[in-house]
Design a protein around this motif. Structure first.
Motif, short mmCIF file in Angstrom:
data_model
loop_
_atom_site.label_atom_id
_atom_site.label_comp_id
_atom_site.label_asym_id
_atom_site.label_seq_id
_atom_site.Cartn_x
_atom_site.Cartn_y
_atom_site.Cartn_z
N ALA A 1 -4.29 6.41 -8.60
CA ALA A 1 -3.50 6.90 -9.46
C ALA A 1 -2.67 6.11 -10.43
O ALA A 1 -2.37 6.31 -11.46
N VAL A 2 -2.06 5.07 -9.81
CA VAL A 2 -1.26 4.16 -10.54
C VAL A 2 -1.92 3.15 -11.15
O VAL A 2 -1.50 1.95 -11.70
N ALA A 3 -3.40 3.12 -10.87
CA ALA A 3 -4.00 1.77 -11.42
C ALA A 3 -3.82 0.39 -10.99
O ALA A 3 -3.61 -0.38 -11.77
N SER A 4 -3.73 0.51 -9.56
CA SER A 4 -3.27 -1.00 -9.10
C SER A 4 -3.95 -1.19 -7.96
O SER A 4 -4.56 -0.25 -7.12
N PRO A 5 -4.22 -2.34 -7.40
CA PRO A 5 -4.90 -2.78 -6.20
C PRO A 5 -4.40 -2.19 -4.84
O PRO A 5 -3.27 -1.91 -4.91
N VAL A 6 -5.28 -2.00 -3.78
CA VAL A 6 -4.64 -1.20 -2.58
C VAL A 6 -3.43 -2.24 -2.10
O VAL A 6 -2.59 -1.40 -1.53
N ARG A 7 -3.59 -3.56 -1.93
CA ARG A 7 -2.77 -4.36 -1.13
C ARG A 7 -1.20 -4.26 -1.69
O ARG A 7 -0.42 -3.81 -0.75
N PRO A 8 -1.04 -4.19 -2.99
CA PRO A 8 0.32 -3.99 -3.50
C PRO A 8 0.92 -2.70 -3.42
O PRO A 8 1.98 -2.45 -3.19
N VAL A 9 0.00 -1.58 -3.37
CA VAL A 9 0.39 -0.19 -3.28
C VAL A 9 0.84 0.00 -1.91
O VAL A 9 1.83 0.56 -1.59
N ARG A 10 0.21 -0.64 -0.88
CA ARG A 10 0.45 -0.47 0.52
C ARG A 10 1.83 -1.29 0.78
O ARG A 10 2.73 -0.73 1.38
N ALA A 11 1.95 -2.22 0.07
CA ALA A 11 3.37 -3.06 0.35
C ALA A 11 4.38 -2.12 -0.33
O ALA A 11 5.65 -2.05 0.38
N ALA A 12 4.05 -1.37 -1.15
CA ALA A 12 5.24 -0.88 -1.99
C ALA A 12 5.70 0.38 -1.33
O ALA A 12 6.58 0.84 -1.22
N VAL A 13 4.54 1.05 -0.80
CA VAL A 13 4.81 2.42 0.16
C VAL A 13 5.73 1.96 1.32
O VAL A 13 6.58 2.82 1.66
N VAL B 1 1.42 11.24 7.42
CA VAL B 1 0.98 12.45 8.09
C VAL B 1 -0.66 12.52 7.59
O VAL B 1 -0.88 12.57 6.25
N GLY B 2 -1.62 13.13 8.50
CA GLY B 2 -2.72 13.48 8.31
C GLY B 2 -3.56 12.42 7.25
O GLY B 2 -4.34 12.56 6.37
N GLY B 3 -3.05 10.94 7.55
CA GLY B 3 -3.73 10.07 6.88
C GLY B 3 -3.32 9.66 5.70
O GLY B 3 -4.07 8.92 4.76
N GLY B 4 -2.12 10.31 5.07
CA GLY B 4 -1.60 10.01 3.93
C GLY B 4 -0.17 9.85 4.00
O GLY B 4 0.48 10.10 4.99
N TRP B 5 0.79 9.88 2.87
CA TRP B 5 1.84 9.80 2.69
C TRP B 5 2.37 10.88 1.90
O TRP B 5 2.15 11.29 0.74
N ARG C 1 8.19 2.68 -8.70
CA ARG C 1 8.54 3.82 -9.66
C ARG C 1 7.53 4.82 -9.97
O ARG C 1 7.53 6.13 -10.16
N ARG C 2 6.25 3.99 -10.21
CA ARG C 2 5.06 4.95 -10.32
C ARG C 2 4.47 5.48 -9.30
O ARG C 2 4.24 6.76 -9.12
N ILE C 3 4.65 5.10 -8.09
CA ILE C 3 4.13 5.67 -6.91
C ILE C 3 5.12 6.86 -6.42
O ILE C 3 4.69 7.77 -5.99
N GLU C 4 6.61 6.55 -6.97
CA GLU C 4 7.33 7.65 -6.54
C GLU C 4 7.21 8.88 -7.25
O GLU C 4 7.37 10.15 -6.60
#
Length: 210
Positions: free
Chosen positions: A50-62, A85-89, A29-32
């Motif tokens: 931005a969401v104050a979370s480690p990279v691994r769970p953020v990548r999984a959430a995306v 796109v362009g190295g981002g989402w 929800r925070r990433i959305e």
């Protein structure tokens, strides 16, 4: 001695994990929320900060969100997609719905452009392809909302992205030529030399891009 019965979860409490995954729904929800307002593609590291979370769970959430929007988790295929796109989402309307969006935007009651919109449109027309940061530097003001207006009116469009920063490049559309009654941008008055050179200009946040 009897033990107290465990407390039942409150009705509005979120589930611990997203269905059939180890992804935290609150993190999704925070990433959305960030992606919904982001003007440029957001890298995983930037989203994690931005969401104050480690990279691994953020990548999984995306990855989970992108698949969910595609209907891969038992839901329906959304009218938008999470595209890399362009190295981002970034969130985009699905390509097959482009005509629908164009018809909707074209059906809206036309209004005159503000002075800020006209100035921003002029910078894009003369300096394209150009990023929002470069336009903001030339005008010395934030242009996020103005660019959104020009995009909605179909006067400018995305024409690519910076491979290093992911910043979106903007250019004008044929609709602008039609509104101006000209066949090409070569027919515009020659005032481009009066504008700053975008090849050596500070972005709105103070960073110099060459």
């Amino acid at each position: 001695m009897t033990r107290d019965a465990p407390e039942a979860p409150t009705p509005d409490a979120p589930e611990a994990t997203a269905p059939d995954s180890g992804v935290d729904p609150e993190l999704c929800r925070r990433i959305e929320a960030i992606l919904l307002i982001a003007e440029e593609p957001q890298g995983i590291v930037a989203l994690a900060a931005a969401v104050a979370s480690p990279v691994r769970p953020v990548r999984a959430a995306v990855s989970w969100l992108a698949a969910d929007y595609d209907g891969e988790h038992g839901g329906y295929r959304r009218g938008f997609e999470l595209r890399e796109v362009g190295g981002g989402w970034r969130l985009y309307v699905r390509e097959e719905l482009d005509d629908l969006i164009s018809d909707y935007v074209g059906s809206q009651v036309p209004t005159r452009l503000s002075q800020a919109a006209l100035e921003t449109l002029a910078v894009i027309a003369y300096k394209q392809p150009v990023t929002r940061g470069q336009v903001a530097s030339i005008r010395a003001v934030n242009v996020d909302s103005v660019v959104r207006t020009l995009l909605a009116r179909g006067l400018v469009t995305e024409v690519g992205s910076d491979p290093e920063t992911g910043a979106i490049f903007y250019g004008t559309t044929d609709a602008l030529l039609a509104h101006l009654g000209i066949n090409s941008l070569d027919e515009l008055p020659h005032i481009s030399p009066l504008l700053d050179d975008v090849d050596d200009v500070a972005t709105f946040d103070g960073e110099v891009r060459r």
